[in-house]
Design an enzyme around this catalytic site. Structure first.
Site: not given
Ligand code: NAD
Length: 334
Positions: A118, A142, A146
């Site tokens: 991120s 958070y 990362k």
């Molecule tokens: N959404 C954004 O703008 C953004 C920006 C930067 C980084 N990210 C990173 O991208 C990734 C995905 O983000 P997102 O927005 O799709 O989030 P999200 O919460 O929609 O997806 C995360 C998924 O991981 C699953 N999960 C969490 N812990 C788990 C575990 N221990 N075992 C199995 N499954 C587990 C959750 O059920 C969920 O389906 C994350 O790592 C987040 O930090 C997202």
């Protein structure tokens, strides 16, 4: 053994779009998700396993059943405010469990990983647009989780020959409603879904700070359509398959949009004016976060194709409306 890619957190927002992109490219996709943060969505293009990323028994079954070409590691807790209140569960889920996953990968000689990092690893911007050489000083637990995983990947690459791509996303946004995929987090903290909910329900929209040193005084962010983001993962994977060299790379568009700009487009798309209330600034919000995209362009020849603001908001609105109709239909049936 059948070849496959493993996508942790593949039922979540960005993960689900990426599984679709991978399936379209012809890969057999296995999702591992515990559904702690996601709704049960229909993902007919993938094989869905319900479980935790640190469930060693389950991981051994998956790695024995398939020749896993790479792991796409999305699973994590993502809400910055929550990470301040509950750092322990964030370090456990995002860091410790990743260590377990990596250990099992190495046991099975799986040495490629595409990691969801991120722009939060950079912390307060010292200059914008931010390139990958920008100092890393995350301000939230958070962001630190990362960065901790990025360090782990670096060390494992050196010691165990792991090949990794750490993709530092800026603001993922938009939807592919035609495939039933959109953005939904609990709690929702992301601007576009919050605006859509508030405007369509006639509730107030809050702007946190309108006295920043930006063109209209509100914060500026780099919104990248989740479909473009998904494609970046496919490209990173292909790069890892061809060259084992690891990568740390920003995924953004290089274009910033202010909160007021996003609001205006959302009002236009919803054909409804918002009731706006300006609130004090929030602690830790940077005025401008915009990605330098040079590395992404040079290495992947990647250009975002769906990331203009109108396309992003229109797609998010279409999915929002689709979900609303589904909920209404369910309500009528019950
Ligand atoms: N959404 C954004 O703008 C953004 C920006 C930067 C980084 N990210 C990173 O991208 C990734 C995905 O983000 P997102 O927005 O799709 O989030 P999200 O919460 O929609 O997806 C995360 C998924 O991981 C699953 N999960 C969490 N812990 C788990 C575990 N221990 N075992 C199995 N499954 C587990 C959750 O059920 C969920 O389906 C994350 O790592 C987040 O930090 C997202």
């Amino acid at each position: 053994m059948k070849k496959a890619v493993l996508v942790t957190g593949g039922a979540g927002y960005i993960g689900s779009h990426t599984t679709l992109a991978l399936a379209i490219e012809g890969y057999h996709v296995v999702i591992l998700d515990d559904f702690s943060q996601s709704q049960t969505v229909d993902l007919p293009w993938a094989e869905v396993m319900h479980g935790d990323i640190a469930d060693v028994v389950l991981l051994n079954i998956i790695f024995k059943r398939y020749e896993i070409q790479a792991v796409f590691h999305f699973a994590a807790f993502i809400e910055v405010g929550e990470s301040v209140k509950r750092p322990r569960s964030f370090y456990d889920n995002n860091v410790s469990k990743t260590a377990t996953l990596l250990a099992v990968m190495l046991d099975h000689d799986v040495r490629r990983i595409i990691f969801s990092s991120s722009c939060a690893v950079y912390g307060a911007p010292q200059y914008v647009p931010m390139d990958e050489f920008h100092p890393t000083a995350p301000v939230s637990p958070y962001g630190r989780t990362k960065l901790a995983v990025e360090f782990m990947l670096q060390d494992y690459a050196r010691a165990y020959g792991l090949g990794y791509a750490s993709l530092r996303y800026f603001n993922a946004s938009g939807a592919q409603w035609e495939h039933g995929l959109g953005e939904q987090h609990t709690p929702e903290t992301h601007l576009i879904p919050l605006l859509l909910d508030a405007i369509t329900q006639g509730r107030e929209v809050y702007i946190f700070g309108d006295d920043y040193a930006t063109l209209d005084g509100t914060c500026v962010r780099d919104y990248v359509h989740v479909r473009d983001l998904a494609q970046a993962h496919v490209l990173a994977f292909k790069q890892l398959l061809n060259k084992s060299e690891s990568l740390v790379i920003n995924v953004g568009t290089g274009v910033g949009h202010s909160v007021r700009e996003v609001l205006a487009v959302t009002e236009h798309v919803c054909r409804r004016a918002a009731k706006v209330q300006v609130m004090p600034r929030r602690l830790g919000d940077a005025p401008v976060l915009v990605s330098n995209t040079q590395r992404m362009q040079e290495i992947f020849c990647w250009q975002p194709e769906h990331s203009d603001l109108m396309t992003i908001v229109t797609s998010a609105y279409a999915w929002h409306q689709q979900r609303r109709q589904e909920r209404q239909a369910l309500h009528v049936t019950l």
